[in-house]
Design an enzyme around this catalytic site. Structure first.
Site, PDB file in Angstrom:
ATOM      1  CB  THR A 153      -9.592 -11.533  47.171  1.00  0.00           C
ATOM      2  OG1 THR A 153     -10.576 -12.181  46.368  1.00  0.00           O
ATOM      3  CG2 THR A 153      -8.336 -11.289  46.345  1.00  0.00           C
ATOM      4  CD  GLU A 154      -5.909 -13.749  53.026  1.00  0.00           C
ATOM      5  OE1 GLU A 154      -4.696 -14.094  53.010  1.00  0.00           O
ATOM      6  OE2 GLU A 154      -6.726 -14.114  53.880  1.00  0.00           O
ATOM      7  N   GLY A 198      -5.451 -14.836  45.358  1.00  0.00           N
ATOM      8  CA  GLY A 198      -6.438 -14.348  44.391  1.00  0.00           C
ATOM      9  C   GLY A 198      -7.156 -15.550  43.814  1.00  0.00           C
ATOM     10  CB  ILE A 248     -13.173  -6.574  50.403  1.00  0.00           C
ATOM     11  CG1 ILE A 248     -12.030  -7.540  50.722  1.00  0.00           C
ATOM     12  CG2 ILE A 248     -14.489  -7.026  51.038  1.00  0.00           C
ATOM     13  CD1 ILE A 248     -12.128  -8.926  50.061  1.00  0.00           C
ATOM     14  CD  GLN A 307     -23.886  -6.351   2.311  1.00  0.00           C
ATOM     15  OE1 GLN A 307     -22.760  -6.655   1.925  1.00  0.00           O
ATOM     16  NE2 GLN A 307     -24.971  -6.808   1.738  1.00  0.00           N
ATOM     17  CD  GLU A 320     -19.542 -13.621  42.204  1.00  0.00           C
ATOM     18  OE1 GLU A 320     -20.097 -14.686  41.925  1.00  0.00           O
ATOM     19  OE2 GLU A 320     -20.150 -12.587  42.503  1.00  0.00           O
TER      20      GLU A 320
HETATM   21  C1  LIG Z   1     -14.400  -5.269  40.850  1.00  0.00           C
HETATM   22  C2  LIG Z   1     -13.913  -6.392  41.696  1.00  0.00           C
HETATM   23  C3  LIG Z   1     -14.643  -6.759  42.807  1.00  0.00           C
HETATM   24  C4  LIG Z   1     -14.180  -7.804  43.646  1.00  0.00           C
HETATM   25  N1  LIG Z   1     -14.894  -8.102  44.768  1.00  0.00           N
HETATM   26  C5  LIG Z   1     -14.429  -9.074  45.592  1.00  0.00           C
HETATM   27  C6  LIG Z   1     -15.123  -9.346  46.821  1.00  0.00           C
HETATM   28  O1  LIG Z   1     -16.154  -8.741  47.133  1.00  0.00           O
HETATM   29  N2  LIG Z   1     -14.606 -10.291  47.644  1.00  0.00           N
HETATM   30  C7  LIG Z   1     -13.465 -10.987  47.336  1.00  0.00           C
HETATM   31  O2  LIG Z   1     -13.065 -11.834  48.131  1.00  0.00           O
HETATM   32  N3  LIG Z   1     -12.778 -10.737  46.187  1.00  0.00           N
HETATM   33  C8  LIG Z   1     -13.238  -9.793  45.311  1.00  0.00           C
HETATM   34  N4  LIG Z   1     -12.561  -9.504  44.150  1.00  0.00           N
HETATM   35  C9  LIG Z   1     -11.327 -10.220  43.860  1.00  0.00           C
HETATM   36  C10 LIG Z   1     -11.435 -11.193  42.702  1.00  0.00           C
HETATM   37  O3  LIG Z   1     -12.185 -12.318  43.078  1.00  0.00           O
HETATM   38  C11 LIG Z   1      -9.998 -11.516  42.262  1.00  0.00           C
HETATM   39  O4  LIG Z   1      -9.479 -10.335  41.665  1.00  0.00           O
HETATM   40  C12 LIG Z   1      -9.947 -12.671  41.284  1.00  0.00           C
HETATM   41  O5  LIG Z   1     -10.293 -13.889  41.900  1.00  0.00           O
HETATM   42  C13 LIG Z   1      -8.537 -12.813  40.655  1.00  0.00           C
HETATM   43  O6  LIG Z   1      -7.551 -12.735  41.623  1.00  0.00           O
HETATM   44  P1  LIG Z   1      -6.304 -11.741  41.392  1.00  0.00           P
HETATM   45  O7  LIG Z   1      -6.832 -10.398  41.075  1.00  0.00           O
HETATM   46  O8  LIG Z   1      -5.400 -11.883  42.552  1.00  0.00           O
HETATM   47  O9  LIG Z   1      -5.598 -12.265  40.070  1.00  0.00           O
HETATM   48  P2  LIG Z   1      -4.580 -13.491  39.969  1.00  0.00           P
HETATM   49  O10 LIG Z   1      -5.125 -14.692  40.648  1.00  0.00           O
HETATM   50  O11 LIG Z   1      -3.234 -13.026  40.342  1.00  0.00           O
HETATM   51  O12 LIG Z   1      -4.622 -13.756  38.404  1.00  0.00           O
HETATM   52  C14 LIG Z   1      -3.931 -12.920  37.450  1.00  0.00           C
HETATM   53  C15 LIG Z   1      -4.058 -13.588  36.078  1.00  0.00           C
HETATM   54  O13 LIG Z   1      -3.471 -14.901  36.130  1.00  0.00           O
HETATM   55  C16 LIG Z   1      -4.431 -15.844  35.706  1.00  0.00           C
HETATM   56  N5  LIG Z   1      -4.247 -17.117  36.432  1.00  0.00           N
HETATM   57  C17 LIG Z   1      -4.143 -17.314  37.760  1.00  0.00           C
HETATM   58  N6  LIG Z   1      -4.010 -18.613  38.042  1.00  0.00           N
HETATM   59  C18 LIG Z   1      -4.046 -19.268  36.843  1.00  0.00           C
HETATM   60  C19 LIG Z   1      -3.982 -20.624  36.444  1.00  0.00           C
HETATM   61  N7  LIG Z   1      -3.867 -21.620  37.341  1.00  0.00           N
HETATM   62  N8  LIG Z   1      -4.054 -20.923  35.108  1.00  0.00           N
HETATM   63  C20 LIG Z   1      -4.186 -19.945  34.198  1.00  0.00           C
HETATM   64  N9  LIG Z   1      -4.253 -18.636  34.511  1.00  0.00           N
HETATM   65  C21 LIG Z   1      -4.197 -18.290  35.807  1.00  0.00           C
HETATM   66  C22 LIG Z   1      -5.778 -15.231  36.035  1.00  0.00           C
HETATM   67  O14 LIG Z   1      -6.823 -15.825  35.268  1.00  0.00           O
HETATM   68  C23 LIG Z   1      -5.525 -13.780  35.682  1.00  0.00           C
HETATM   69  O15 LIG Z   1      -5.658 -13.608  34.284  1.00  0.00           O
HETATM   70  C24 LIG Z   1     -12.994  -8.483  43.321  1.00  0.00           C
HETATM   71  C25 LIG Z   1     -12.269  -8.110  42.167  1.00  0.00           C
HETATM   72  C26 LIG Z   1     -12.705  -7.072  41.373  1.00  0.00           C
HETATM   73  C27 LIG Z   1     -11.901  -6.685  40.160  1.00  0.00           C
END
Ligand SMILES: Cc1cc2nc3c(=O)[nH]c(=O)nc-3n(C[C@H](O)[C@H](O)[C@H](O)COP(=O)(O)OP(=O)(O)OC[C@H]3O[C@@H](n4cnc5c(N)ncnc54)[C@H](O)[C@@H]3O)c2cc1C
Length: 384
Positions: free
Chosen positions: A128-129, A133, A159, A279, A364
């Site tokens: 992730t960057e 995301g 990360i 209930q 993930e």
């Molecule tokens: C506790 C934690 C641990 C993590 N560990 C790691 C790690 O070890 N290594 C790593 O590489 N990453 C890691 N991550 C990053 C994680 O994988 C990302 O946060 C995740 O993939 C979402 O990316 P983002 O946060 O940039 O959200 P964004 O991609 O900006 O998304 C924001 C919102 O928009 C929605 N969205 C985005 N695109 C679409 C679409 N096309 N259609 C509909 N909705 C959409 C998303 O579902 C979300 O609700 C970690 C994150 C957390 C919270």
């Protein structure tokens, strides 16, 4: 209720899994559950390293090496019910190590896998960057070939294990114009010159997280895991395999919450009787148990399919992760409600789970991304 209870999912298990579930459940209850929640991020980082050594010595990570996904799910269910931090340690050992097991690069496997599985080297997965995301193909960290090295420049955010890992599985672009087909995967040791831990990112539940940056970080070409441009596919294959285990962690948290809610509902008296006799409480308990059962069936079905050697389990894994993590959120929330004030005390196991379960719907691949995977497959299948 035993956690994990192999009974309801026996159809997806072999005899060895049932005994493994018993051993792991007992070990987690005895050795992991009594540990107090670390009070701050620094303590969580120290505890994560200690858990890594302890779990490695006890053989917890062996199912990762064997790519035995049903056992990985059983392990995560047991751990998540006892300590979400211990579960995170397991999850990251799998996420950071599996790309080496899937890729043809024998040198990296020989260098790191035994130490990772033995709990002597902590893994991390750096995909992730800020700009990438959910849209992983937008990765901007660049890996430029320079003779027998690649030179990495860029930054990674969110990360897990950043700052405490011994090695990072890093996804970087060797050809920005090629998008997803230009991404490559590298093993970068934590002490590589030019790799810097920037800062920790603090969560409400203990979980070592942070940012790392690469500035002219030189990595030998031998550290590239797959051919150039095949890093995205390797990353997606890794996530396909591990998403069912995220669902399993959700089931572990939900199971523990249900146990706590049942115990409280039987013992807590209001209006002259146990609240379990109302209930409205029973309706909550029924919904919690039914959602949990459905979640476990989807999770172990996906893991069983992966264990049969299926090349792609994206659809099954996406269904399992999306359903189980969303269901677990509702189940843990209902448990808090049944517990009343006791359920929001920071020291209560259910409050600990309430804070921990939320991240499972995000990392993930968010629930929305899982839904896109499911719908994409449905639409493709319906045109064939
Ligand atoms: C506790 C934690 C641990 C993590 N560990 C790691 C790690 O070890 N290594 C790593 O590489 N990453 C890691 N991550 C990053 C994680 O994988 C990302 O946060 C995740 O993939 C979402 O990316 P983002 O946060 O940039 O959200 P964004 O991609 O900006 O998304 C924001 C919102 O928009 C929605 N969205 C985005 N695109 C679409 C679409 N096309 N259609 C509909 N909705 C959409 C998303 O579902 C979300 O609700 C970690 C994150 C957390 C919270």
């Amino acid at each position: 209720m035993k956690i994990p209870d192999p009974g309801p999912i026996r159809a997806f298990l072999e005899e060895r899994h049932a005994s493994f579930a018993g051993e792991m459940g007992a070990l987690a209850a005895r050795a992991i559950a009594p540990k107090p929640e670390p009070p701050d991020d620094a303590a969580a980082r120290r505890d994560a390293r200690a858990l890594l050594a302890e779990m490695g010595a006890a053989g917890w990570f062996e199912p990762i090496r064997r790519q035995d996904w049903r056992s990985c799910c059983l392990a995560r269910e047991a751990l998540a019910a006892s300590s979400p931090l211990a579960d995170a340690v397991f999850a990251l050992q799998a996420l950071g190590t599996l790309p080496m097991l899937l890729a043809p690069n024998a040198a990296m496997r020989e260098r790191w896998v035994a130490d990772a599985i033995g709990g002597r080297a902590m893994a991390a997965f750096a995909m992730t960057e800020h700009v990438a995301g959910s849209d992983v193909a937008a990765i901007a960290t660049a890996a430029r070939r320079d003779g027998r090295h690649y030179v990495l420049n860029g930054a990674k955010t969110y990360i897990s294990n950043a700052g405490i890992a011994d090695f990072y599985t890093v996804f970087a672009s060797t050809d920005v114009a090629a998008g997803a087909k230009g991404i490559s995967a590298f093993i970068v040791p934590a002490d590589a010159p030019g790799l810097r831990f920037v800062r920790p990112q603090i969560l409400s539940a203990p979980h070592p997280l942070g940012e790392i940056a690469f500035q002219d970080c030189r990595v030998p070409t031998e550290n590239r895991l797959e051919e150039e441009g095949r890093g995205f596919a390797l990353g997606m294959k890794t996530l396909d395999r591990l998403r069912a285990t995220v669902g399993a962690a959700a089931c572990g948290m939900a199971s523990r919450s249900l146990v706590e809610a049942l115990e409280h509902a039987r013992g807590r008296r209001q209006f002259g009787k146990p609240i379990a006799e109302f209930q409205i409480t029973q309706q909550k308990l029924a919904r919690m148990a039914t959602d949990l059962m459905a979640a476990r069936l989807l999770v172990y079905r996906a893991a069983w399919i992966a264990d049969q050697g299926a090349e792609r389990v994206a659809l099954e894994a996406a269904m399992a992760k999306a359903f189980a993590t969303e269901a677990a959120q509702r189940i843990v929330d209902d448990a808090v409600q049944i517990l009343g004030g006791a359920g929001v005390m920071a020291s209560h196991p259910v409050d600990r789970l309430y804070r921990a379960v939320r991240t499972l719907r995000i990392y993930e691949g968010t629930t929305e991304i899982q839904h896109l995977v499911i719908a994409g497959q449905l639409l493709r299948d319906s045109t064939e």
